[in-house]
Design an enzyme around this catalytic site. Sequence first.
Site, PDB file in Angstrom:
ATOM      1  N   GLU A   1      -9.637   1.606   5.155  1.00 14.62           N
ATOM      2  CA  GLU A   1     -10.076   1.275   3.802  1.00 14.62           C
ATOM      3  C   GLU A   1      -9.908  -0.226   3.558  1.00 14.62           C
ATOM      4  O   GLU A   1     -10.830  -0.905   3.115  1.00 14.62           O
ATOM      5  CB  GLU A   1      -9.247   2.077   2.802  1.00 14.62           C
ATOM      6  CG  GLU A   1      -9.559   1.777   1.346  1.00 14.62           C
ATOM      7  CD  GLU A   1      -8.564   2.439   0.405  1.00 14.62           C
ATOM      8  OE1 GLU A   1      -8.890   2.523  -0.795  1.00 14.62           O
ATOM      9  OE2 GLU A   1      -7.476   2.855   0.846  1.00 14.62           O
ATOM     10  N   HIS A   2      -8.717  -0.739   3.840  1.00 18.66           N
ATOM     11  CA  HIS A   2      -8.427  -2.169   3.733  1.00 18.66           C
ATOM     12  C   HIS A   2      -7.981  -2.665   5.105  1.00 18.66           C
ATOM     13  O   HIS A   2      -7.065  -2.092   5.697  1.00 18.66           O
ATOM     14  CB  HIS A   2      -7.283  -2.453   2.759  1.00 18.66           C
ATOM     15  CG  HIS A   2      -7.421  -1.800   1.422  1.00 18.66           C
ATOM     16  ND1 HIS A   2      -6.829  -0.579   1.131  1.00 18.66           N
ATOM     17  CD2 HIS A   2      -8.058  -2.186   0.299  1.00 18.66           C
ATOM     18  CE1 HIS A   2      -7.096  -0.251  -0.123  1.00 18.66           C
ATOM     19  NE2 HIS A   2      -7.849  -1.198  -0.650  1.00 18.66           N
TER      20      HIS A   2
ATOM     21  N   HIS B   1     -52.783  19.194   5.143  1.00 16.42           N
ATOM     22  CA  HIS B   1     -52.445  17.793   4.916  1.00 16.42           C
ATOM     23  C   HIS B   1     -53.657  16.900   5.209  1.00 16.42           C
ATOM     24  O   HIS B   1     -53.988  15.986   4.448  1.00 16.42           O
ATOM     25  CB  HIS B   1     -51.268  17.375   5.814  1.00 16.42           C
ATOM     26  CG  HIS B   1     -49.929  17.774   5.297  1.00 16.42           C
ATOM     27  ND1 HIS B   1     -49.580  19.077   5.087  1.00 16.42           N
ATOM     28  CD2 HIS B   1     -48.851  17.018   4.958  1.00 16.42           C
ATOM     29  CE1 HIS B   1     -48.324  19.132   4.642  1.00 16.42           C
ATOM     30  NE2 HIS B   1     -47.860  17.886   4.544  1.00 16.42           N
TER      31      HIS B   1
ATOM     32  N   ASP C   1      -7.400  -5.867  -4.801  1.00 16.82           N
ATOM     33  CA  ASP C   1      -7.152  -4.802  -5.767  1.00 16.82           C
ATOM     34  C   ASP C   1      -7.434  -5.248  -7.194  1.00 16.82           C
ATOM     35  O   ASP C   1      -7.775  -4.426  -8.049  1.00 16.82           O
ATOM     36  CB  ASP C   1      -5.698  -4.331  -5.675  1.00 16.82           C
ATOM     37  CG  ASP C   1      -5.444  -3.450  -4.470  1.00 16.82           C
ATOM     38  OD1 ASP C   1      -6.418  -2.905  -3.914  1.00 16.82           O
ATOM     39  OD2 ASP C   1      -4.271  -3.296  -4.086  1.00 16.82           O
TER      40      ASP C   1
ATOM     41  N   HIS D   1       1.767   3.150  -3.318  1.00 17.20           N
ATOM     42  CA  HIS D   1       0.805   3.972  -4.055  1.00 17.20           C
ATOM     43  C   HIS D   1       1.202   5.439  -4.072  1.00 17.20           C
ATOM     44  O   HIS D   1       1.085   6.116  -5.096  1.00 17.20           O
ATOM     45  CB  HIS D   1      -0.586   3.859  -3.431  1.00 17.20           C
ATOM     46  CG  HIS D   1      -1.374   2.672  -3.887  1.00 17.20           C
ATOM     47  ND1 HIS D   1      -1.928   2.587  -5.137  1.00 17.20           N
ATOM     48  CD2 HIS D   1      -1.715   1.531  -3.244  1.00 17.20           C
ATOM     49  CE1 HIS D   1      -2.572   1.430  -5.265  1.00 17.20           C
ATOM     50  NE2 HIS D   1      -2.461   0.773  -4.126  1.00 17.20           N
TER      51      HIS D   1
ATOM     52  N   GLN E   1       0.824  -1.209   0.000  1.00 14.59           N
ATOM     53  CA  GLN E   1       0.000   0.000   0.000  1.00 14.59           C
ATOM     54  C   GLN E   1       0.856   1.257   0.000  1.00 14.59           C
ATOM     55  O   GLN E   1       0.501   2.266  -0.613  1.00 14.59           O
ATOM     56  CB  GLN E   1      -0.939   0.004   1.206  1.00 14.59           C
ATOM     57  CG  GLN E   1      -2.038  -1.034   1.133  1.00 14.59           C
ATOM     58  CD  GLN E   1      -2.867  -0.929  -0.130  1.00 14.59           C
ATOM     59  OE1 GLN E   1      -2.837  -1.806  -0.988  1.00 14.59           O
ATOM     60  NE2 GLN E   1      -3.607   0.156  -0.262  1.00 14.59           N
TER      61      GLN E   1
END
Length: 440
Positions: free
Chosen positions: A332-333, A425, A366, A265, A262
């Site tokens: 996230e992961h 109403h 991924d 990235h 990771q």
Amino acid sequence: MISRIDLRGDALPEGGALRDLLPRAEFDVEAALEKVRPICEDVHHRGTAALIEYARKFDGVELTQVRVPAQALTAALEQLDPAVRAALEESIRRARIVHRNQRRAEHTTQVVPGGTVTEKWVPVERVGLYAPGGRSVYPSSVVMNVVPAQEAGVESIALASPPQKEFEGLPHPTILAACALLGVDEVYAAGGAQAVAMFAYGTDECAPANMVTGPGNIWVAAAKRYFTGKIGIDTEAGPTEIAVLADSTADPAHVAADLISQAEHDPMAAAVLVTDSAELADAVEKELEPQVAATKHVEDRIKPALAGKQSAIVLVDDLEAGLKVVDAYGAEHLEIQTADAAGWAARVRNAGAIFVGPWAPVSLGDYCAGSNHVLPTGGCACHSSGLSVQSFLRGIHIVDYTRDALAEVTHHVVTLAEAEDLPAHGAALKARFGWKVPTP
């Protein structure tokens, strides 16, 4: 190379106090918002001319049109490495299996005799999908965006990816080839906030979209925030994250490799290990050195990511405390590398996606697990989900009551309307029964 946070010995705080102790990348979308505002409005007013100007300014390319010609898509697929094509086809196949099972069926509930509510699911009419193209090329993101949209039944799908100087202003050919494999023929050479603005406002080349999805940099995230309310979005994606919950049974070589995967990235990527084993922590740190030295992107991405404030090894007293930490972090992961990994994974509440045991690394998700890799970041997993078929569907309630079914409940409706000081109403029902409330 990576810092430590020692949370052993004392009771862990609750809620925000615990979150404040955990590493996180700084990602100021609000500050970026002011910078993307004039870009978005320029695209609004000048359309394609503005997109061409920003391609020259930001990407260093000269465009005569923004839409990618059909022959460029065909050529990219024809020239694609056969091994890459086979891998993309398998990724698409597995993603379709998973996402096809996410489809929702129309369901009718009889509330009372003569009174029904039907929930039907209608796909968004047109979506604009974004595939990043900055530090890396992401044909996998094309798959992850297009497949759920197609399986939801979206009729009109367009995709944007930044123009590349080395490819004569076209998006990366692997991006184009992935589009061709998926049958997406409306592709634009546009990146950043200007691509989101193109989809939000439309141009002479591109019709406006109802929704924009896909990961991107901070400028893409800021543009999504700018257009929230005008278009639908998936999420304001921030820097990618991995958290690993591990005990002494974990293989330190596996954990180190996954943290590095990771970190490559982006220098803002987050890599977090949460463990109750100081021995594992030591072993992982020892493993990081040779593994980092043996790979690419070391100085510009991996080392700054691992050394940054967003990454750390977090020591806890036990796995119960570790579970509390990863739920507060909302990664996230999230990988679970413990004894009884499935049991611990079942107890996790907050994560974009969970990877169970030593044979389900994040890299699998991924590309080829079948799951979606467009996931919430920055702790948003505590309230948001990853991209799915449901992201592109809208639930619509269809209310169908007979005269008798309405008569039976009119007195309750009138009572509630008057309690809210909204007598009109109630009058809307009384008008149907000669201005009298039917006796139940």
